[in-house]
Design a protein around this motif. Structure first.
Motif, PDB file in Angstrom:
ATOM      1  N   VAL B 122      -6.375   1.069 -12.300  1.00 51.53           N
ATOM      2  CA  VAL B 122      -5.518   2.257 -12.363  1.00 51.53           C
ATOM      3  C   VAL B 122      -6.236   3.455 -11.751  1.00 51.53           C
ATOM      4  N   PHE B 123      -7.509   3.622 -12.132  1.00 52.88           N
ATOM      5  CA  PHE B 123      -8.272   4.757 -11.599  1.00 52.88           C
ATOM      6  C   PHE B 123      -8.385   4.682 -10.067  1.00 52.88           C
ATOM      7  N   SER B 124      -8.759   3.512  -9.553  1.00 56.33           N
ATOM      8  CA  SER B 124      -9.007   3.375  -8.113  1.00 56.33           C
ATOM      9  C   SER B 124      -7.749   3.637  -7.292  1.00 56.33           C
ATOM     10  N   LEU B 125      -6.639   3.040  -7.719  1.00 58.79           N
ATOM     11  CA  LEU B 125      -5.406   3.198  -6.932  1.00 58.79           C
ATOM     12  C   LEU B 125      -4.859   4.614  -7.047  1.00 58.79           C
ATOM     13  N   THR B 126      -4.959   5.202  -8.237  1.00 60.74           N
ATOM     14  CA  THR B 126      -4.490   6.578  -8.405  1.00 60.74           C
ATOM     15  C   THR B 126      -5.344   7.517  -7.561  1.00 60.74           C
ATOM     16  N   ARG B 127      -6.638   7.242  -7.522  1.00 63.20           N
ATOM     17  CA  ARG B 127      -7.550   8.078  -6.741  1.00 63.20           C
ATOM     18  C   ARG B 127      -7.156   8.057  -5.259  1.00 63.20           C
ATOM     19  N   VAL B 128      -6.911   6.877  -4.715  1.00 66.16           N
ATOM     20  CA  VAL B 128      -6.538   6.785  -3.305  1.00 66.16           C
ATOM     21  C   VAL B 128      -5.269   7.606  -3.050  1.00 66.16           C
ATOM     22  N   ARG B 129      -4.300   7.474  -3.937  1.00 69.45           N
ATOM     23  CA  ARG B 129      -3.017   8.136  -3.715  1.00 69.45           C
ATOM     24  C   ARG B 129      -3.131   9.655  -3.811  1.00 69.45           C
ATOM     25  N   ASP B 130      -3.877  10.134  -4.831  1.00 68.33           N
ATOM     26  CA  ASP B 130      -3.861  11.572  -5.112  1.00 68.33           C
ATOM     27  C   ASP B 130      -4.984  12.358  -4.461  1.00 68.33           C
ATOM     28  N   MET B 131      -5.940  11.659  -3.898  1.00 69.61           N
ATOM     29  CA  MET B 131      -7.056  12.341  -3.246  1.00 69.61           C
ATOM     30  C   MET B 131      -6.614  12.903  -1.900  1.00 69.61           C
ATOM     31  N   PRO B 135      -5.810   7.191   3.944  1.00 73.03           N
ATOM     32  CA  PRO B 135      -4.949   6.066   3.531  1.00 73.03           C
ATOM     33  C   PRO B 135      -4.023   6.371   2.359  1.00 73.03           C
ATOM     34  N   SER B 136      -3.944   7.616   1.924  1.00 72.60           N
ATOM     35  CA  SER B 136      -3.114   7.953   0.761  1.00 72.60           C
ATOM     36  C   SER B 136      -1.672   7.486   0.895  1.00 72.60           C
ATOM     37  N   PHE B 137      -1.164   7.555   2.144  1.00 70.40           N
ATOM     38  CA  PHE B 137       0.250   7.235   2.348  1.00 70.40           C
ATOM     39  C   PHE B 137       0.583   5.799   1.948  1.00 70.40           C
ATOM     40  N   LEU B 138      -0.431   4.938   1.896  1.00 70.96           N
ATOM     41  CA  LEU B 138      -0.179   3.537   1.534  1.00 70.96           C
ATOM     42  C   LEU B 138       0.512   3.438   0.170  1.00 70.96           C
ATOM     43  N   LEU B 139       0.167   4.373  -0.725  1.00 73.76           N
ATOM     44  CA  LEU B 139       0.732   4.315  -2.073  1.00 73.76           C
ATOM     45  C   LEU B 139       1.653   5.498  -2.366  1.00 73.76           C
TER      46      LEU B 139
END
Lengths: 356, 526
Positions: B122-131, B135-139
Motif C-alpha cells: 500500500v505504501f509503495s503504490l500510494t507513494r508512486v501515485r502521489d509523489m 511514472p505517477s500516471f500509471l496509477l
C-alpha cells in the motif's frame, strides 16, 4: 638584480614585493572573470531554444499539467529569468550549483565525481605532452635540417592534423581489439570498479592510498591509450613551438658569446637556451591544456571514460540547465586557474613581467 | 651545437617517460572473460536518471529496477500478452473492470530479511501515485487498500482492464516501507528518499545495488537473502558504453552483453557470439496535421491516403536492417490487439497518384519535421526522412525536410505545430490501451491537430475498446480501432526497428522484453 648590495632588500621592506602585488592583481581579475563566466553561461544556457520540461519528462507525464507545473516549480523555472540568475548567484556563493534535473543530485556532487576523472586523464596527457613535446622540440632544434629533425617535424604535423576522435577510435580498435595490448572501456576493469574508496577521486592515487596494486595497475593500464591519444595533438604543438623557440634563442648573441667562452653544451642548453625558451613554451602548454579539456569529450565517449565531458554532453542534450551551467563554470574556472598559473610562471621566470 | 650525448640524454628521458606511462598496459586481462564467470558485464548506452523505483522511467533504470525490486505481477519471459503472478500469487478483476483484487504470496522477504507485508504494498503504490514523479500516471485514479494481511484491492473509477498489464512495471516495485521511511520516503511530493535509494536497495528482488552512477556504471550484487531462485551471476556490472565500442567489447570478451547494436553492426558477427534479433516495441510513424490553421494540404483525407500508399515500406525495412518489422498498426506486434502482419499497408504508386489527383491538391509541398539526432534502436531518423522524401517525390508530393535537435523538435511536436512529423511511440506499459493516446483529443492525436469530436466513429470504437473486458473482447476491439485508424486517421505506421542484443556464447536465457529490455536474474551461464 641591483648592483648595490642590500638596496633591493630595502626596497622590499617599504613596499609589498612586486610579485605579491602582481599576484593579488591577477587573482582579483580572475574573480571578476569568474563572475563574468557565470553571467555568460547563464545567459547562453537560457537562450537555447527548447523546453527542458519536454526533455526531462516522459511522453505521458507531459500530458499531465499538474506534473509539468510541479516539475517547473521544483526547478525554479516558473520564476522570471533575472530572479533565477540572482538565486543562481546566491547559491554559488554558498557553494550550491543547483540540482541536476537528470540525476536529481546536487550538481556539485556530480561534478566532484566526474571532474577528477577528467583531470586524471587530462593531467596524464599534459605530463606526457610536456616531457615528450619539449624533448622532441629541443632535439629537432639541435639537429636542425637533419633527418631526425625532419622526422620529428612530420610527426608533429601529423599529431596536430589528425582529428582526436578518429585517432581514439583507431587506437581503441588497434590496441584493445586487434593487438589485445590494452584493457577496454572505463577507468578500471569492470570487476574492480569501486574496489577502493574515493579519496582524491583520482583512481591511480586512490589505489595507491589503499595499497591495492591490482587496482593501480588496472587504472594505469586504462589510462595509457586515451591519455596518449589526447596527448598526440599537444605533443605536436609543443614540439613545433619548442623547436622554433630554441632555434631563436640559439641565434642570440649571448648564446654565441657563451659558446665562444667555451661553456659546456649542457650548461648552455639548460641555463641559457631552455630558460629563455620557456616563456613561449609555457604559453603554448597553457593553451594546450584548454584544448585537452575540449578534446576529452569525444575521447571519453569512445573509451567510456566517466568524465566531465560525458556529463557535459548528456546535460546539453537533455537541457539539464543547472548541470550545463555547472560544467561551464568549472571549465571556465579551470581555464582561469591555468591562465593564472601561466601568468605567475611568467613572473617567476621573467621579472620584467611583474612590473607591467 | 649540442653534442651527441646531450641528444641521447634527451631522447632517453623521452623514452623513459613513455615507458613509465606504458607500464601495466599489456598486463591487463579483461574482467570475467569467457564463460563460467560469476560477474556479468552488460554494455549499454545509458538512459538513466535514478534507481528509485517510484521515479524510474528510463530503459536503463528499468533494467536496474527489475533486478532489485519485485512487483505484484510480472510477465513470463518475453510474452507480454498475459500478466503472471509475482509477489501476488493470484489476481482477479471484477466484472465491471473497476476492482482488482490481489492475494499476496507468503514468505517474501526484503534484502534485510524482514517480511514483505500488505502495508509495504500500500505504501509503495500510494507513494508512486502521489509523489507526482514521472511514472505517477500509471496509477492515476487508482485507490490502493489493504483488506487483510494478505489481500490488496486496487479500485479505479472507470473500468481499468489494463491494470494487470501496468502492475509489472518496475516503477511499481515494492519498497521496504520501514527502511524507506527512515530515509525520507513519504507518500507526497515532499518525498526525499531518492538519494538513499540511489545508493542502497530497499527491495525484495534477486539483486541489490552495490554502486550506482547515473552516467557511467551501475553494479548489482546478488541478494544473499533472496527467498526465490538464486540468480546465476553474483555480480552484474552495467556500463555506459557507445554502440561502436560496445561491439568491440563484446567481441573481445570484455563484456558479455551488448544491448544497443544497430542492424548494420550485428551483420557478420563471429559465430562465437549469439545475436538475438527481434522487432522492438517502438513504432515509428508519420503524422499529417489535421488542423487547417497549420496546413490546408495535410487535412485533406485523400492527401493522407496518397502518403499512405506512396511510402515504400519494404525499402524502409531494408534501411532499418536486421530484426526490424513493418508496423501494421500503431500497436506493436508483441502486444494484445496488434494487427496481423498481412494487414500492413503496401506500396501502391498508381493508387497514391490517383488519391493525390482526387484530393484536388496539385503539386503539394509539405514540411516534414523530425528529430535529427535521435536514434531508436540504433536507427537514425535522418535517412528514414530522406527515404520518405524520395518515395513521395515519385508520387508527386514534394517533402521539405525540417530536421531539428530533439529538444527543439519536441516543442513543435507537442504543441501540434508540425505540418507533417516523423516520430516514434514506445509503450509506457504493454497494454493496447496505451495506444488510445492516438485518438482525437488525446495526447498524440492532439499533436496531429486532431481534436476531440473530429472522427466520431473512431472515437466510439476507442471508447468501446477502453471498457472492453476479457482478452478476446479487448483484442477484437483494438483491432477494430486500428483498422479504422489506418483507413482514415492522420497517422501512417511505418516500422518497428529491430532490437539486436549480442551476447557471449556463455550467456543463456536471454529474452528481449519490451518493458525492461532484459531481466538479468533470468540469465544463466553455460
Amino acid at each position: 638584480m641591483s648592483d648595490i648590495p642590500g638596496e633591493a632588500r630595502r626596497g622590499r621592506t617599504r613596499r609589498t614585493h612586486p610579485l605579491v602585488r602582481f599576484l593579488i592583481r591577477r587573482i582579483l581579475l580572475a574573480v571578476l572573470m569568474a563572475w563574468g563566466i557565470t553571467l555568460v553561461t547563464f545567459v547562453l544556457t537560457n537562450l537555447v531554444p527548447g523546453d527542458p520540461v519536454a526533455a526531462n519528462l516522459g511522453q505521458r507525464a507531459l500530458g499531465d499539467p499538474a506534473i509539468v507545473a510541479q516539475w517547473r516549480a521544483e526547478h525554479g523555472l516558473d520564476k522570471p529569468l533575472w530572479e533565477q540568475y540572482v538565486l543562481h548567484l546566491q547559491g554559488l556563493v554558498h557553494g550550491d550549483l543547483g540540482t541536476s534535473q537528470q540525476s536529481h543530485r546536487p550538481v556539485s556532487q556530480d561534478l566532484a565525481e566526474f571532474v577528477p576523472a577528467t583531470l586524471e586523464l587530462a593531467g596524464a596527457a599534459i605530463l606526457v605532452s610536456l616531457v615528450l613535446g619539449v624533448a622532441f622540440g629541443v632535439i629537432a632544434a639541435l639537429r636542425r635540417d637533419r633527418l631526425s629533425d625532419h622526422a620529428l617535424r612530420v610527426l608533429s604535423l601529423i599529431g596536430i592534423s589528425v582529428p582526436t576522435f578518429w585517432l581514439a577510435l583507431v587506437a581503441f580498435y588497434v590496441f584493445f581489439y586487434r593487438l589485445q595490448l590494452t584493457p577496454g572501456s572505463g577507468r578500471v576493469d569492470a570487476a574492480l570498479n569501486g574496489a577502493v574508496p574515493a579519496v582524491s577521486g583520482l583512481q591511480t592515487v586512490d589505489a595507491l592510498l589503499a595499497g591495492r596494486w591490482d587496482v593501480f595497475s588496472s587504472a594505469v593500464g586504462h589510462l595509457v591509450t586515451p591519455a596518449l591519444v589526447l596527448a598526440l595533438y599537444t605533443i605536436g604543438l609543443l614540439t613545433r613551438f619548442t623547436r622554433s623557440a630554441v632555434l631563436e634563442v640559439l641565434g642570440q648573441d649571448y648564446v654565441r658569446a657563451a659558446r665562444a667562452k667555451g661553456l659546456p653544451g649542457r650548461v648552455i642548453l639548460f641555463r641559457y637556451v631552455l630558460r629563455s625558451a620557456l616563456v613561449p613554451i609555457i604559453t603554448v602548454a597553457g593553451l594546450a591544456f584548454g584544448s585537452l579539456l575540449s578534446g576529452t569529450v569525444l575521447v571519453e565517449a569512445i573509451f567510456a571514460w566517466p568524465g566531465v565531458g560525458q556529463y557535459a554532453y548528456k546535460s546539453a542534450t537533455t537541457l539539464d540547465l543547472p548541470a550545463v551551467m555547472g560544467v561551464g563554470l568549472v571549465v571556465g574556472v579551470v581555464y582561469l586557474v591555468i591562465n593564472l598559473i601561466v601568468d605567475v610562471l611568467y613572473g617567476v621566470i621573467d621579472p620584467r613581467v611583474r612590473l607591467q | 651545437m649540442a653534442t651527441r650525448s646531450q641528444t641521447a640524454a634527451v631522447l632517453l628521458a623521452g623514452a623513459l617517460a613513455l615507458a613509465a606511462c606504458g607500464s601495466g598496459g599489456g598486463s591487463q586481462t579483461p574482467a570475467a572473460s569467457g564463460g563460467g564467470g560469476k560477474t556479468l558485464v552488460i554494455d549499454t548506452s545509458f538512459d538513466l536518471k535514478t534507481a528509485d523505483p517510484g521515479r524510474t522511467y528510463e530503459p536503463t533504470g528499468l533494467i536496474v529496477g527489475k533486478a532489485v525490486y519485485e512487483t505484484l505481477l510480472t510477465f513470463d519471459g518475453a510474452d507480454v500478452t498475459k500478466p503472471v503472478p509475482a509477489l501476488a500469487e493470484s489476481y482477479e478483476l471484477s466484472k465491471d473492470g473497476k476492482i482488482l483484487t490481489l492475494k499476496l504470496k507468503k514468505g517474501a522477504t526484503f534484502a534485510d530479511g524482514s517480511p514483505l507485508t500488505a502495508d509495504d504494498v500500500v505504501f509503495s503504490l500510494t507513494r508512486v501515485r502521489d509523489m507526482k514523479g514521472t511514472p505517477s500516471f500509471l496509477l492515476d485514479g487508482v485507490e490502493v487498500a489493504k483488506t487483510d494481511d494478505s489481500t490488496i484491492t486496487l479500485t479505479s473509477k472507470a473500468p481499468n482492464p489494463a491494470l494487470p498489464y501496468i502492475l509489472p512495471n518496475p516503477a511499481l516495485g515494492i519498497l521496504n516501507s520501514k527502511v524507506a521511511k527512515e530515509h525520507g520516503a513519504t507518500t507526497d511530493a515532499q518525498d526525499k528518499a531518492e538519494q538513499y535509494l540511489n545508493s542502497a536497495s530497499a527491495g525484495s528482488g534477486p539483486y541489490m545495488i552495490e554502486s550506482f552512477n547515473v552516467s557511467s556504471q551501475v553494479t548489482l550484487k546478488a541478494n544473499p537473502k533472496y527467498y526465490g531462485t538464486k540468480p546465476a551471476y553474483d555480480k552484474v556490472v552495467i556500463r555506459n558504453v557507445e554502440a561502436a565500442t560496445q561491439k568491440l567489447n563484446v567481441q573481445r570478451g570484455d563484456s558479455q552483453i551488448a544491448l544497443n547494436l544497430s542492424g548494420d553492426q550485428v551483420t557478420g558477427m563471429p559465430a562465437t557470439l549469439q545475436v538475438k534479433k527481434t522487432a522492438s516495441a517502438n513504432v515509428i510513424f508519420l503524422l499529417a496535421n489535421q488542423d487547417s490553421a497549420i496546413s490546408k494540404t495535410t487535412t485533406n483525407p485523400k492527401f493522407v491516403e496518397a502518403v499512405r500508399k506512396g511510402v515504400d515500406y519494404a525499402g524502409l525495412l531494408e534501411l532499418a536492417g536486421e530484426g526490424s518489422a513493418q508496423a501494421p498498426g500503431v500497436i506493436p506486434s508483441q502486444l494484445l490487439g496488434a494487427l496481423p502482419a498481412d494487414q500492413a499497408a503496401k506500396r501502391d504508386v498508381e493508387g497514391a497518384k490517383a488519391a493525390l489527383a482526387a484530393s484536388g491538391v496539385s503539386n503539394p509541398t509539405v514540411k516534414l519535421e523530425y528529430p535529427s539526432e535521435l536514434t531508436v534502436n540504433g536507427l537514425s531518423f535522418q535517412p528514414l526522412a530522406e527515404r520518405i522524401q524520395a518515395n513521395l517525390k515519385e508520387v508527386g508530393i514534394t517533402v521539405d525536410l525540417q530536421p531539428a535537435p530533439v529538444t527543439t523538435a519536441l516543442d513543435n511536436y507537442r504543441n501540434g505545430k508540425e505540418e507533417m512529423g516523423l516520430w516514434y511511440w514506445g509503450p509506457d506499459y504493454p497494454d493496447p490501451s496505451d495506444y488510445l493516446a492516438f485518438l482525437p483529443g488525446k495526447t498524440v492525436g492532439l499533436r496531429a491537430g486532431w481534436k476531440a469530436g473530429a472522427a466520431k466513429e473512431i472515437e466510439a470504437a476507442g471508447d468501446k475498446a477502453a471498457t472492453a473486458i476479457g482478452d478476446d473482447a479487448r483484442k477484437a476491439a483494438y483491432v477494430d480501432v486500428q483498422t479504422k485508424l489506418n483507413a482514415s486517421g492522420p497517422f501512417v505506421p511505418l516500422i518497428q526497428p529491430g532490437q539486436n542484443i549480442v551476447t557471449a556464447a556463455s550467456v543463456t536465457g536471454l529474452e528481449y522484453h519490451p518493458v525492461w529490455t532484459v531481466d538479468v536474474a533470468d540469465l544463466g551461464v553455460k
